[in-house]
Design a protein around this motif. Sequence first.
Motif, PDB file in Angstrom:
ATOM      1  N   TYR A   1     -10.918   1.016  -0.065  1.00 15.39           N
ATOM      2  CA  TYR A   1      -9.878   1.736   0.666  1.00 15.39           C
ATOM      3  C   TYR A   1      -9.466   3.047  -0.024  1.00 15.39           C
ATOM      4  N   GLN A   2      -9.422   3.079  -1.348  1.00 14.98           N
ATOM      5  CA  GLN A   2      -9.033   4.314  -2.024  1.00 14.98           C
ATOM      6  C   GLN A   2     -10.046   5.433  -1.792  1.00 14.98           C
TER       7      GLN A   2
ATOM      8  N   LEU B   1     -11.596  -1.090   6.025  1.00 13.62           N
ATOM      9  CA  LEU B   1     -11.320  -0.783   4.626  1.00 13.62           C
ATOM     10  C   LEU B   1     -11.367  -2.071   3.816  1.00 13.62           C
ATOM     11  N   SER B   2     -11.744  -1.945   2.566  1.00 13.42           N
ATOM     12  CA  SER B   2     -11.882  -3.136   1.720  1.00 13.42           C
ATOM     13  C   SER B   2     -11.061  -2.971   0.454  1.00 13.42           C
ATOM     14  N   ILE B   3     -10.488  -4.092  -0.007  1.00 15.27           N
ATOM     15  CA  ILE B   3      -9.754  -4.069  -1.269  1.00 15.27           C
ATOM     16  C   ILE B   3     -10.700  -4.294  -2.447  1.00 15.27           C
TER      17      ILE B   3
ATOM     18  N   LEU C   1       0.847  -1.188   0.000  1.00 14.81           N
ATOM     19  CA  LEU C   1       0.000   0.000   0.000  1.00 14.81           C
ATOM     20  C   LEU C   1       0.888   1.246   0.000  1.00 14.81           C
TER      21      LEU C   1
ATOM     22  N   ILE D   1      -9.823   6.612   1.978  1.00 12.75           N
ATOM     23  CA  ILE D   1      -8.619   7.392   2.261  1.00 12.75           C
ATOM     24  C   ILE D   1      -8.734   8.789   1.670  1.00 12.75           C
TER      25      ILE D   1
ATOM     26  N   THR E   1     -11.018  -6.502  12.210  1.00 17.06           N
ATOM     27  CA  THR E   1     -12.150  -5.866  11.542  1.00 17.06           C
ATOM     28  C   THR E   1     -13.468  -6.383  12.095  1.00 17.06           C
TER      29      THR E   1
ATOM     30  N   ARG F   1      -5.191  -8.449   0.375  1.00 18.82           N
ATOM     31  CA  ARG F   1      -5.297  -7.727   1.640  1.00 18.82           C
ATOM     32  C   ARG F   1      -3.914  -7.543   2.258  1.00 18.82           C
TER      33      ARG F   1
ATOM     34  N   ARG G   1     -16.774   0.647   1.294  1.00 18.29           N
ATOM     35  CA  ARG G   1     -15.592   0.964   2.103  1.00 18.29           C
ATOM     36  C   ARG G   1     -14.312   0.693   1.318  1.00 18.29           C
TER      37      ARG G   1
ATOM     38  N   ASN H   1      -7.826  -2.734   8.775  1.00 21.08           N
ATOM     39  CA  ASN H   1      -7.834  -1.418   9.423  1.00 21.08           C
ATOM     40  C   ASN H   1      -6.495  -0.724   9.190  1.00 21.08           C
ATOM     41  N   LEU H   2      -6.549   0.592   9.113  1.00 24.63           N
ATOM     42  CA  LEU H   2      -5.341   1.388   8.922  1.00 24.63           C
ATOM     43  C   LEU H   2      -5.240   2.396  10.062  1.00 24.63           C
TER      44      LEU H   2
END
Length: 513
Positions: free
Chosen positions: A169-170, A159-161, A100, A173, A122, A191, A167, A132-133
């Motif tokens: 992730y992009q 967050l999800s890919i 990432l 964020i 999660t 992930r 959700r 989670n980030l």
Amino acid sequence: MPVTPTYPGVYIEEIPSGIRTIVGVATSITAFIGQTLKGRDNEPVRIQSYADFDRAFGGLWVKSALTYAVQQYFQNGGQDAIIVRVHKGAAAATVSVSGLELKASSPGVWGNHLRVSVNLATRDPNDGNLFNLVIEELENPAASADPGDVVATETLRNLSIASESPRFYQTVIREEAELIDLANNTVITTRPEAVSGNADGGTDGDNITVDEVTNDNLADNRQGLYALDKADLFNLLCIPPLIRGEDVPVDTVYAKAAEYCKKRRALLIVDPPSTWTTIADAVAGINNIRDQIGTKLATNVAVYFPRLKMADALKENLTEEFVPSGVIAGICARTDTDRGVWKAPAGIDASLSGVRELTYKMTDPQNGQLNPLGLNCIRSFPVYGTILWGARTLAGADQLASEWKYVPVRRFALFLQESLYRGTQWVVFEPNDEPLWAQIRLNIGVFMQDLFRQGAFQGKTPAEAYFVKCDKETTTQSDINRGIVNIVVGFAPLKPAEFVILKFQQIAGQLAT
């Protein structure tokens, strides 16, 4: 619409009153332009306290005169500010965590203090797309094992890919993160693992120059000074020294800033150069500034002298020299709140907070040389302390005989212009005839009457204080044919009492009878 009666009975119809309330705009939103430790660059960011500035822009920075000016602004009564951060060649710190690619949300060394961690706790541990980030800003990255070293923490959960997920992730964020941003648009398909990493590579860049503030090519991109195009409203503009300890160029910065303030109905506060060490320097210098800015733009400019000596919190509170613009703007804001924009930001109530000394202490006769030239003086008096002792615009020299001689008169006129400009937008495309003109007179008249009751005008009666004219005399048939409605608003401004003359007469040889 008229009611259409269909049955015998009583019908009720509401009729519009025709009153459209005009609300006065804010009068003391101050814009600052310069370098900061962090924060969005070339974006006007509105703040309401120094704590907001500390969080968004990193607080005081020994290299930046702007950061001190903002602190002094709020210290002296400021309540609302717009910050435009500019930089030269600053780079954002980056970090890679399990594929990432991330970067600090804004350029600067501050980004090297970020630590990014991934955890898998999660809402659904069995979902192989979620993670989670956690982003932490550390006071000292070398001591990152100490929990007390964490300045700020930001957690982005679940967050999800999966790109179809709400959700993703992009998206999260970009929309929610304040400390980090995506370094690129590359989509990860696996992930991330539960790892952490420290950001690095952030730099503050070089000292800013005219090219980052008022260069002509900035206007098209709305950067530097012209980033304020993205701000709805500001009333005062401060441009502290681009490099601390140096002076702001008049011809390339202040002149263009004055032109911009004229267009935006704002007042530019100009700081005295460090070379003004005597009254003779100030006399020659104020005339030079007026020549470079021009008398037409001078109505939206105010210059103050001398500079201030105040405590520097980053140098163990030792006394340092500072420009006065931030303090002046704070006093203007305080005066607006306490008395109104029509009151001169000067006098014994306009005391400067935090000032230890002035770089030049002048006498009354010396003050008398500068005041007629339109240069406002900062004086130190027994009991009252350090106060503003002048309220003239740069066009306020006696020889110019300008109607905009005084700062409160000019600022009040700008307030009226902006308020009425915004408050009469509804007029556009309305039928241009007497019913419209009557509505205009009514609405503007109510607004002006409210100001009259607050004591904003000269005169004992409304007829002496103001008038609103919109009829066949102001709008002819030719104007109507061209789609024009003319509104004439006149007002009698309150002018400050600069000179108080007491006349004494000795009475001798007279006895009361």
